[in-house]
Design a protein around this motif. Structure first.
Motif, mmCIF file in Angstrom:
data_model
loop_
_atom_site.group_PDB
_atom_site.id
_atom_site.type_symbol
_atom_site.label_atom_id
_atom_site.label_comp_id
_atom_site.label_asym_id
_atom_site.label_seq_id
_atom_site.Cartn_x
_atom_site.Cartn_y
_atom_site.Cartn_z
ATOM 1 N N ALA A 428 -2.722 9.611 -2.545
ATOM 2 C CA ALA A 428 -3.309 8.426 -1.924
ATOM 3 C C ALA A 428 -4.427 7.849 -2.782
ATOM 4 C CB ALA A 428 -3.835 8.773 -0.534
ATOM 5 N N LEU A 429 -5.273 8.718 -3.333
ATOM 6 C CA LEU A 429 -6.348 8.250 -4.206
ATOM 7 C C LEU A 429 -5.792 7.532 -5.430
ATOM 8 C CD1 LEU A 429 -8.856 11.249 -4.124
ATOM 9 C CD2 LEU A 429 -9.364 8.887 -3.458
ATOM 10 N N GLY A 430 -4.720 8.069 -6.003
ATOM 11 C CA GLY A 430 -4.114 7.422 -7.157
ATOM 12 C C GLY A 430 -3.614 6.036 -6.826
ATOM 13 N N GLY A 431 -2.955 5.889 -5.686
ATOM 14 C CA GLY A 431 -2.461 4.579 -5.279
ATOM 15 C C GLY A 431 -3.580 3.588 -5.034
ATOM 16 N N VAL A 432 -4.632 4.033 -4.374
ATOM 17 C CA VAL A 432 -5.773 3.156 -4.111
ATOM 18 C C VAL A 432 -6.442 2.748 -5.421
ATOM 19 C CG1 VAL A 432 -8.058 3.030 -3.044
ATOM 20 C CG2 VAL A 432 -6.155 4.066 -1.794
ATOM 21 N N ALA A 433 -6.539 3.678 -6.361
ATOM 22 C CA ALA A 433 -7.154 3.364 -7.655
ATOM 23 C C ALA A 433 -6.358 2.304 -8.406
ATOM 24 C CB ALA A 433 -7.275 4.637 -8.497
ATOM 25 N N VAL A 434 -5.030 2.451 -8.423
ATOM 26 C CA VAL A 434 -4.184 1.453 -9.096
ATOM 27 C C VAL A 434 -4.320 0.095 -8.425
ATOM 28 C CG1 VAL A 434 -1.790 0.815 -9.587
ATOM 29 C CG2 VAL A 434 -2.541 3.171 -9.931
ATOM 30 N N VAL A 441 -8.530 -6.808 -12.466
ATOM 31 C CA VAL A 441 -8.244 -7.064 -13.878
ATOM 32 C C VAL A 441 -6.744 -7.069 -14.200
ATOM 33 C CG1 VAL A 441 -10.442 -6.126 -14.650
ATOM 34 C CG2 VAL A 441 -8.477 -4.600 -14.446
ATOM 35 N N GLY A 442 -5.890 -6.932 -13.219
ATOM 36 C CA GLY A 442 -4.468 -6.873 -13.493
ATOM 37 C C GLY A 442 -3.685 -7.775 -12.570
ATOM 38 N N ASP A 443 -2.483 -7.341 -12.228
ATOM 39 C CA ASP A 443 -1.593 -8.079 -11.341
ATOM 40 C C ASP A 443 -1.665 -7.468 -9.949
ATOM 41 O OD1 ASP A 443 0.474 -9.215 -9.926
ATOM 42 O OD2 ASP A 443 1.857 -9.262 -11.624
ATOM 43 N N PRO A 444 -2.245 -8.166 -8.976
ATOM 44 C CA PRO A 444 -2.382 -7.596 -7.629
ATOM 45 C C PRO A 444 -1.050 -7.203 -6.991
ATOM 46 C CG PRO A 444 -3.816 -9.493 -7.871
ATOM 47 C CD PRO A 444 -2.940 -9.459 -9.088
ATOM 48 N N VAL A 445 0.016 -7.953 -7.284
ATOM 49 C CA VAL A 445 1.313 -7.628 -6.682
ATOM 50 C C VAL A 445 1.812 -6.286 -7.200
ATOM 51 C CG1 VAL A 445 3.711 -8.334 -6.422
ATOM 52 C CG2 VAL A 445 1.888 -10.051 -6.334
ATOM 53 N N VAL A 446 1.663 -6.062 -8.515
ATOM 54 C CA VAL A 446 2.065 -4.778 -9.088
ATOM 55 C C VAL A 446 1.228 -3.651 -8.481
ATOM 56 C CG1 VAL A 446 2.140 -3.409 -11.205
ATOM 57 C CG2 VAL A 446 2.889 -5.795 -11.230
ATOM 58 N N GLY A 447 -0.073 -3.867 -8.379
ATOM 59 C CA GLY A 447 -0.945 -2.858 -7.787
ATOM 60 C C GLY A 447 -0.563 -2.548 -6.363
ATOM 61 N N ALA A 448 -0.229 -3.594 -5.578
ATOM 62 C CA ALA A 448 0.148 -3.386 -4.182
ATOM 63 C C ALA A 448 1.488 -2.676 -4.079
ATOM 64 C CB ALA A 448 0.204 -4.723 -3.453
ATOM 65 N N PRO A 472 -6.185 8.488 6.085
ATOM 66 C CA PRO A 472 -6.234 7.261 6.897
ATOM 67 C C PRO A 472 -7.410 6.345 6.563
ATOM 68 C CG PRO A 472 -5.614 9.120 8.269
ATOM 69 C CD PRO A 472 -6.036 9.688 6.948
ATOM 70 N N PRO A 473 -8.663 6.848 6.415
ATOM 71 C CA PRO A 473 -9.732 5.918 6.044
ATOM 72 C C PRO A 473 -9.544 5.297 4.670
ATOM 73 C CG PRO A 473 -10.599 8.160 6.373
ATOM 74 C CD PRO A 473 -9.183 8.165 6.808
ATOM 75 N N LEU A 474 -8.939 6.026 3.748
ATOM 76 C CA LEU A 474 -8.634 5.439 2.439
ATOM 77 C C LEU A 474 -7.683 4.251 2.589
ATOM 78 C CD1 LEU A 474 -8.114 8.324 -0.150
ATOM 79 C CD2 LEU A 474 -9.642 6.366 -0.376
ATOM 80 N N PHE A 475 -6.661 4.428 3.408
ATOM 81 C CA PHE A 475 -5.706 3.344 3.634
ATOM 82 C C PHE A 475 -6.370 2.145 4.306
ATOM 83 C CE2 PHE A 475 -1.686 6.254 3.773
ATOM 84 C CZ PHE A 475 -1.794 6.426 2.398
ATOM 85 N N ARG A 476 -7.280 2.421 5.258
ATOM 86 C CA ARG A 476 -7.982 1.306 5.907
ATOM 87 C C ARG A 476 -8.809 0.527 4.881
ATOM 88 N NH1 ARG A 476 -5.369 3.554 8.947
ATOM 89 N NH2 ARG A 476 -4.022 2.152 7.793
ATOM 90 N N ALA A 477 -9.544 1.239 4.054
ATOM 91 C CA ALA A 477 -10.381 0.578 3.050
ATOM 92 C C ALA A 477 -9.530 -0.214 2.071
ATOM 93 C CB ALA A 477 -11.226 1.617 2.308
ATOM 94 N N ALA A 478 -8.365 0.331 1.701
ATOM 95 C CA ALA A 478 -7.496 -0.354 0.748
ATOM 96 C C ALA A 478 -6.941 -1.645 1.335
ATOM 97 C CB ALA A 478 -6.355 0.576 0.334
ATOM 98 N N GLU A 479 -6.426 -1.574 2.553
ATOM 99 C CA GLU A 479 -5.832 -2.771 3.159
ATOM 100 C C GLU A 479 -6.884 -3.848 3.419
ATOM 101 O OE1 GLU A 479 -3.386 -4.265 7.139
ATOM 102 O OE2 GLU A 479 -3.946 -2.142 6.941
#
Length: 592
Positions: A428-434, A441-448, A472-479
């Motif tokens: 989960a941390l890796g996904g949030v970091a990407v 600095v990159g392509d938001p669609v690719v990151g999402a 779950p809190p990581l996912f909330r912060a990401a979204e």
């Protein structure tokens, strides 16, 4: 009307029957167990029924606590037991067993009600026994013991105990010392005039909305009025819970209102402050949205940690032991409750800053205070988790998975790739970091897209690791953070208010999920999660909107998405919370 069956020979001078009638019971008498069984069988199946020993001596509030609380199917105090319709069969079986064992003889030797409670315990039925404290509830065996029990009743002020018990056992400093000393009397005033907790809750919401409207004027008198009304709303917010405890008026609708209106009031007030600032030429919508995101993520940290450890075994640690030791030192208790900025302290701070300063300063201080509180609480819980050897259950893992709010996109990715990595938190941390890097600095669609995939992989294995409750809190912060960043980058007037509405609608869904799980009713139905896309689906959709649409079109898309999510979520939530099967969830001691 409920029915009370008073068993045994009447006691001259007893006020028992009058006390039971004052609690809404239709009183019937039975001289022995067989007659009590016959009377029980004659009571309509949709009624609450109670068995009470005729020799009962105690405070009326002890009976109220034992016989009228709607949250528990079975409840008892010494000399009395009650069953709601859902538990009538268990009571009937226990009474039948006692009738068979006693041969229908008179119950002059001991209490039939207490024997029935023992039989219920033996059957494995969950019988709630309220904490009576100094209240008296007894079944004296002889005149001397009865006289002593009556003297004990007279020595304790029933009403004073009732008022005291109306206040949460654990609350914040501001609430305990500046609100509860008088709000409990407002609660009693409301009870004596037939007002319900739901009516007071609604009044609190309306007061807060008027406060938000005053803040939206952008004038100093409006800000002063907003601060005063916000405090008044909080007083009513305390009063509704105290009224529920004072009169034991718990309900499923009340649970829903209580669980959601606090957040609705606070976030509506943030919007009012942002509108007021805009009238003065200052755009603080990003700060308002940031405050809402931070506050919501704080709550998700609380909820996730509590659910992960709700029924864990071997759940001890040196850190927890130290915390318990500090709780025995008075000043540390209040200091620790204050620095986490619970709702009382937070609203008082917001009210004072609104009246005395500007919306921008109010949000700056709020963000700093909430960030410090979030860091303090999260760090403490991480330390506890690392130092304990807890064994988490399947129920806890499922609750965390439900709180994660994954949808169809992540499920499709998992089915397509069949990847089953370990270490859910690291994935989960890796996904949030990407996602975070690509937003700036990159392509938001690719990151999402990467984030959506890792969201599914993170939940391939049960969330039973020491720190998996952080997923779950990581996912909330990401979204939520994705919506904030993209709306800010759009640079068009109205994009941030639309983003505020979208995050508010999604946050409501997440709070609704929490309180369903707390009430052991399970997560919202799978169709609802699919219909609103899941957290990873919404994140991906917003990034696609930002990439393909113009800034003005993006604002419209956010608005439409916010309205659609709000309508679907609210309709299902209202349907659930007003249904007969919804749980009566009431927070008795955890400051929000």
């Amino acid at each position: 009307m409920s029915t009370a069956i008073v068993t045994g020979q009447p006691v001259p001078g007893s006020s028992l029957e009058n006390d039971l009638r004052s609690l809404g019971y239709d009183v019937r008498a039975a001289t022995d167990a067989s007659e009590a069984e016959a009377l029980l069988a004659a009571v309509p199946a949709d009624r609450r029924v109670a068995l009470v020993d005729a020799r009962f001596v105690g405070h009326p509030h002890a009976l109220r606590l034992g016989l009228t609380d709607p949250r528990f199917p079975l409840a008892a105090v010494p000399g009395a037991v009650t069953a709601q319709p859902a538990a009538r069969q268990a009571l009937t079986r226990a009474l039948a067993r006692e009738t068979s064992a006693g041969g229908g003889t008179a119950v002059a030797v001991d209490s039939l009600a207490d024997r029935v409670v023992t039989a219920l315990d033996a059957d494995g039925s969950a019988v709630h026994r309220p904490e009576l404290g100094s209240l008296v509830a007894a079944v004296p065996d002889d005149p001397q013991a009865r006289n002593e029990a009556r003297q004990a009743v007279a020595a304790v002020d029933d009403e004073a105990v009732r008022l005291k018990s109306a206040v949460k056992a654990r609350d914040g400093f501001f609430t305990t010392f500046f609100i509860s000393p008088y709000s409990r009397y407002i609660a009693r005033w409301c009870a004596r005039r037939g007002l319900t907790p739901n009516q007071v809750t609604t009044a609190s919401l309306l007061t807060a909305l008027i406060a938000a409207g005053c803040a939206a004027t952008g004038t100093r008198p409006g800000f002063v009025a907003a601060g005063l009304l916000l405090i008044a709303s909080f007083v009513l917010d305390c009063t509704d819970g105290q009224l529920a405890r004072y009169s034991l008026q718990y309900s499923t609708l009340g649970a829903w209102l209580d669980a959601t209106f606090d957040r609705a009031k606070e976030y509506a007030y943030y919007a009012g402050l942002a509108l007021g600032a805009a009238r003065g030429g200052d755009d603080v919508w990003a700060l308002a949205l940031g405050a809402m995101i931070l506050q919501t993520c704080r709550h998700v940290v609380d909820f996730s940690f509590n659910e992960a450890n709700h029924d864990a075994t071997a759940n001890t640690s040196p850190t927890a032991a130290l915390s318990d030791k500090l709780d025995s030192v008075g000043w540390t208790v209040w200091l620790r409750r204050m620095i986490v900025l619970p709702i009382g302290e937070r609203w008082a701070m917001i009210a004072v800053l609104t009246a005395a300063t500007t919306p921008r300063i109010t949000f700056y201080v709020l963000l700093v205070g909430c960030a410090f509180a979030a860091t303090y609480t999260t760090a403490g819980r991480v330390l506890r988790s690392l130092t304990r050897k807890a064994k988490r259950t399947d129920r806890a893992a499922q609750a965390l998975a439900d709180l994660a709010d994954n949808g169809p996109v992540s499920a499709f990715v998992v089915r397509l790739t069949r990847v089953r990595p370990g270490a859910p938190l690291l994935v989960a941390l890796g996904g949030v970091a990407v996602l975070t890097v690509n937003l700036f600095v990159g392509d938001p669609v690719v990151g999402a897209a990467v984030y959506a995939a890792t969201s599914g992989w993170a939940l391939c294995r049960p969330l039973k690791g020491a720190l998996d409750w952080l997923v779950p809190p990581l996912f909330r912060a990401a979204e939520y953070g994705t919506v904030l960043v993209l709306a800010s980058k759009a640079g068009v007037n109205g994009a941030l208010p639309a983003a505020f509405g979208l995050v508010a609608a999604v946050a409501y869904h997440h709070y609704d999920t929490v309180y369903r799980i707390r009430g052991n009713a399970g997560a919202p139905p799978a169709w609802l999660v699919r219909a609103i896309g899941g957290q990873e689906g919404r994140t991906l959709l917003v990034t696609v909107f930002a990439a393909l649409l113009t800034a003005s079109q993006f604002k419209v898309a956010l608005t439409v998405l916010a309205v659609a999510v709000a309508l679907v979520v609210l309709v299902e939530s209202i349907r659930f919370w007003v249904s007969a099967g919804a749980p009566a969830v009431h927070d008795e001691g955890e400051p929000a």
